[in-house]
Scaffold this motif. Structure first.
Motif, PDB file in Angstrom:
ATOM      1  N   VAL A   1     -10.066 -47.350  78.069  1.00  0.00           N
ATOM      2  CA  VAL A   1     -10.511 -48.738  78.207  1.00  0.00           C
ATOM      3  C   VAL A   1     -11.670 -48.985  77.245  1.00  0.00           C
ATOM      4  N   TYR A   2     -11.579 -50.058  76.506  1.00  0.00           N
ATOM      5  CA  TYR A   2     -12.656 -50.387  75.579  1.00  0.00           C
ATOM      6  C   TYR A   2     -13.085 -51.837  75.773  1.00  0.00           C
ATOM      7  N   LYS A   3     -14.349 -52.069  75.490  1.00  0.00           N
ATOM      8  CA  LYS A   3     -14.903 -53.426  75.464  1.00  0.00           C
ATOM      9  C   LYS A   3     -16.004 -53.463  74.414  1.00  0.00           C
ATOM     10  N   SER A   4     -15.839 -54.357  73.485  1.00  0.00           N
ATOM     11  CA  SER A   4     -16.877 -54.494  72.453  1.00  0.00           C
ATOM     12  C   SER A   4     -18.139 -55.059  73.082  1.00  0.00           C
ATOM     13  N   PRO A   5     -19.289 -54.486  72.765  1.00  0.00           N
ATOM     14  CA  PRO A   5     -20.551 -54.985  73.343  1.00  0.00           C
ATOM     15  C   PRO A   5     -20.916 -56.338  72.735  1.00  0.00           C
ATOM     16  N   SER A   6     -21.876 -56.972  73.348  1.00  0.00           N
ATOM     17  CA  SER A   6     -22.380 -58.230  72.809  1.00  0.00           C
ATOM     18  C   SER A   6     -23.133 -57.966  71.505  1.00  0.00           C
ATOM     19  N   GLU A   7     -23.425 -59.019  70.791  1.00  0.00           N
ATOM     20  CA  GLU A   7     -24.114 -58.873  69.508  1.00  0.00           C
ATOM     21  C   GLU A   7     -25.446 -58.144  69.700  1.00  0.00           C
TER      22      GLU A   7
ATOM     23  N   GLU B   1     -43.706 -47.085  65.928  1.00  0.00           N
ATOM     24  CA  GLU B   1     -42.469 -47.583  66.526  1.00  0.00           C
ATOM     25  C   GLU B   1     -42.046 -48.847  65.790  1.00  0.00           C
ATOM     26  N   ILE B   2     -40.914 -48.780  65.117  1.00  0.00           N
ATOM     27  CA  ILE B   2     -40.442 -49.905  64.320  1.00  0.00           C
ATOM     28  C   ILE B   2     -39.824 -50.984  65.210  1.00  0.00           C
ATOM     29  N   GLY B   3     -38.950 -50.581  66.107  1.00  0.00           N
ATOM     30  CA  GLY B   3     -38.291 -51.553  66.972  1.00  0.00           C
ATOM     31  C   GLY B   3     -37.250 -50.889  67.851  1.00  0.00           C
ATOM     32  N   THR B   4     -36.639 -51.710  68.711  1.00  0.00           N
ATOM     33  CA  THR B   4     -35.600 -51.238  69.627  1.00  0.00           C
ATOM     34  C   THR B   4     -34.345 -52.076  69.424  1.00  0.00           C
ATOM     35  N   CYS B   5     -33.212 -51.389  69.227  1.00  0.00           N
ATOM     36  CA  CYS B   5     -31.918 -52.043  69.062  1.00  0.00           C
ATOM     37  C   CYS B   5     -31.170 -51.941  70.394  1.00  0.00           C
ATOM     38  N   ILE B   6     -30.729 -53.096  70.909  1.00  0.00           N
ATOM     39  CA  ILE B   6     -30.101 -53.151  72.230  1.00  0.00           C
ATOM     40  C   ILE B   6     -28.661 -53.622  72.087  1.00  0.00           C
ATOM     41  N   SER B   7     -27.735 -52.839  72.663  1.00  0.00           N
ATOM     42  CA  SER B   7     -26.311 -53.174  72.686  1.00  0.00           C
ATOM     43  C   SER B   7     -25.874 -53.285  74.144  1.00  0.00           C
ATOM     44  N   ASP B   8     -25.494 -54.500  74.589  1.00  0.00           N
ATOM     45  CA  ASP B   8     -25.206 -54.772  76.007  1.00  0.00           C
ATOM     46  C   ASP B   8     -23.709 -54.781  76.302  1.00  0.00           C
ATOM     47  N   ASP B   9     -23.369 -54.318  77.516  1.00  0.00           N
ATOM     48  CA  ASP B   9     -22.041 -54.483  78.119  1.00  0.00           C
ATOM     49  C   ASP B   9     -20.919 -53.993  77.211  1.00  0.00           C
ATOM     50  N   GLY B  10     -20.963 -52.713  76.882  1.00  0.00           N
ATOM     51  CA  GLY B  10     -19.903 -52.116  76.078  1.00  0.00           C
ATOM     52  C   GLY B  10     -19.270 -50.944  76.785  1.00  0.00           C
ATOM     53  N   HIS B  11     -18.067 -50.600  76.337  1.00  0.00           N
ATOM     54  CA  HIS B  11     -17.386 -49.420  76.865  1.00  0.00           C
ATOM     55  C   HIS B  11     -16.366 -48.952  75.831  1.00  0.00           C
ATOM     56  N   PRO B  12     -16.365 -47.658  75.525  1.00  0.00           N
ATOM     57  CA  PRO B  12     -17.294 -46.629  76.022  1.00  0.00           C
ATOM     58  C   PRO B  12     -18.695 -46.834  75.423  1.00  0.00           C
ATOM     59  N   ILE B  13     -19.526 -45.828  75.569  1.00  0.00           N
ATOM     60  CA  ILE B  13     -20.902 -45.932  75.085  1.00  0.00           C
ATOM     61  C   ILE B  13     -20.895 -46.160  73.573  1.00  0.00           C
ATOM     62  N   SER B  14     -21.602 -47.209  73.161  1.00  0.00           N
ATOM     63  CA  SER B  14     -21.673 -47.525  71.732  1.00  0.00           C
ATOM     64  C   SER B  14     -22.636 -46.579  71.032  1.00  0.00           C
ATOM     65  N   ASN B  15     -22.428 -46.463  69.747  1.00  0.00           N
ATOM     66  CA  ASN B  15     -23.342 -45.662  68.941  1.00  0.00           C
ATOM     67  C   ASN B  15     -24.113 -46.579  68.012  1.00  0.00           C
ATOM     68  N   ILE B  16     -25.401 -46.316  67.855  1.00  0.00           N
ATOM     69  CA  ILE B  16     -26.275 -47.173  67.050  1.00  0.00           C
ATOM     70  C   ILE B  16     -26.783 -46.382  65.849  1.00  0.00           C
ATOM     71  N   ILE B  17     -26.647 -46.986  64.665  1.00  0.00           N
ATOM     72  CA  ILE B  17     -27.103 -46.373  63.416  1.00  0.00           C
ATOM     73  C   ILE B  17     -28.197 -47.254  62.825  1.00  0.00           C
ATOM     74  N   TRP B  18     -29.302 -46.642  62.389  1.00  0.00           N
ATOM     75  CA  TRP B  18     -30.427 -47.367  61.798  1.00  0.00           C
ATOM     76  C   TRP B  18     -30.346 -47.320  60.276  1.00  0.00           C
ATOM     77  N   TYR B  19     -30.773 -48.438  59.642  1.00  0.00           N
ATOM     78  CA  TYR B  19     -30.796 -48.521  58.178  1.00  0.00           C
ATOM     79  C   TYR B  19     -32.143 -49.077  57.720  1.00  0.00           C
ATOM     80  N   LYS B  20     -32.604 -48.534  56.583  1.00  0.00           N
ATOM     81  CA  LYS B  20     -33.816 -49.044  55.909  1.00  0.00           C
ATOM     82  C   LYS B  20     -33.468 -49.374  54.475  1.00  0.00           C
TER      83      LYS B  20
END
Length: 422
Positions: A123-129, A146-165
């Protein structure tokens, strides 16, 4: 070479799929499907006896179940609100939920034979923006911030977050770059919220650097990559270097010209205060100092001192040398008539001829001249006024004496003239 999000997506799909045991694989070749959260999904019963079905049974096994559980018998689902069995034996999940993720087994019986087919459902669900929240507006160079916090809501399975500079992936190494991830599971929907916080050691080169995060999640067509907004950092660093620039030139300055000294400091933010000095005398408090009509008296060492946001201070010195102007002895009659102004001039016109008058000197000369004229007029007026006043007093005294005793009155011109006639 595949991109990082694509490789990550393939990995997420592979690790998220429910495992299939060796025994189940011998029963039939398992089919792996992706089902979209909240939508209807159909599972086919693939059996050699599918066209001549006598009995059909559907069973389900999820990570929360220890054994297979029956969900439909003889085309009749146990829970009609969740499942439906079609005439061809296919099972329909009416609204896919996270609880439907797992293995589904279709058992088909004909006479004494029995076929089994297994379907693995992910089962998959894309998280919100994604939302990128910054904690600070400014940072100090050299400190882990601490630069910031990236939040990904209501997704399945667990989303992965990648940071870019600045368009390049930030790799967490535990030193200059650190990433802390928190995963929150909604107990009602079983969906995940992923929070990734980046801490980074910035340098002076990172002034106005742009940070953003990418959220990678599996989908029916492969992967969904969502990009957050960018945040730009302002990096503060102490004064590293101070220098003085001279315009138009820092070589030998012609007497009579004008120059501007500019104080340049390598620091961010710009210095909060400037001090210009020459021979211990304060000249100004701006970032530049201009000298009009340069003369030999302006020669010397000029010092600029700057103060940064932490009240650190640094100074720079600049030696100014002035080239004396050559005297013009070949003056014509008109030139000799204006020689007093020409000799006092410290500038040259645009064609390099006789210099224009030193306006400051002219103004001072006029003021002095007017002052002297006013002084002499005042003295003359004072003398005339007191002489008239003294003469008037003398006449008044005479008239008074004559009125009191004519014999004692001093002889007038008329009396003397009468005595001479006798």
């Amino acid at each position: 070479m595949a991109s990082a999000p694509a490789l990550l997506c393939a990995f997420l799909i592979s690790v998220s799929a429910p495992p299939v045991s060796a025994q189940e694989q011998r029963e039939s070749a398992p089919v792996r499907l992706l089902a979209s959260f909240g939508l209807k999904h159909k599972l086919s019963c693939t059996s050699a006896h599918q066209n001549s079905i006598q009995t059909v049974q559907w069973l389900q096994k999820t990570s929360s179940m220890e054994r297979w559980e029956e969900i439909a018998e003889l085309s009749v689902p146990v829970n009609k609100e969740r499942f439906q069995v079609l005439d061809d034996g296919s099972l329909v999940i009416l609204s896919v939920g996270v609880e439907d993720e797992g293995l589904f087994k279709c058992r088909v019986g004909k006479d004494s034979t029995e076929d089994l087919s297994v379907t693995s459902v992910l089962v998959y669900k894309s998280p919100s923006e994604p939302v990128l929240k910054e904690r600070f507006l400014t940072f100090t160079a050299g400190a882990l911030s601490e630069i910031g916090t990236c939040i990904s809501d209501d997704g399945h399975p667990i989303s992965n977050i990648i940071w870019y500079k600045d368009g390049k992936e930030v790799v967490a190494n535990g030193n200059e770059a650190q990433v802390e991830v928190h995963i929150i599971k909604n107990q009602n929907t079983q969906l995940y919220t992923t929070e990734s916080t980046l801490s980074y050691t910035l340098t002076k080169k990172d002034v106005s650097a742009a940070f953003e995060c990418l959220v990678v999640s599996p989908s029916q067509g492969g992967c969904v990559v969502q990009r957050s907004r960018s945040i730009w950092v302002d990096v503060h660093y102490a004064i590293e270097n101070v220098e003085i620039e001279v315009e138009p030139s820092d070589e030998l300055i012609d007497e009579g010209g004008s120059i501007t000294l500019k104080c340049r400091a390598d620091t961010n933010p710009p210095p909060i205060e400037y001090l210009w000095e020459k021979d211990g005398k304060l000249l100004g408090t701006l970032d530049q100092y201009t000298i009009q009509a340069v003369s030999k008296r302006d020669e010397g060492s000029y010092q600029c001192t700057v103060f940064d946001f932490n009240f650190n201070q640094r100074s720079a010195l600049k030696e100014i040398r002035v080239k004396a102007r050559e005297n013009n002895n070949a003056l014509d009659g008109e030139g000799r008539g204006n020689s007093i102004f020409t000799a006092g001039s410290h500038s040259k016109d645009g064609h390099g001829g006789p210099g224009t008058l030193n306006r400051a000197g002219m103004v001072i000369g006029i003021i002095v001249t007017l002052s002297l004229v006013a002084f002499f007029i005042s003295v003359a007026y004072y003398i005339c006024y007191h002489r008239q006043k003294k003469e008037k007093k003398r006449l008044e005294d005479f008239e008074e004496t004559r009125a009191m005793d004519p014999e004692k009155a001093p002889p007038t011109a008329e009396t003397l003239e009468g005595e001479q006639e006798q």
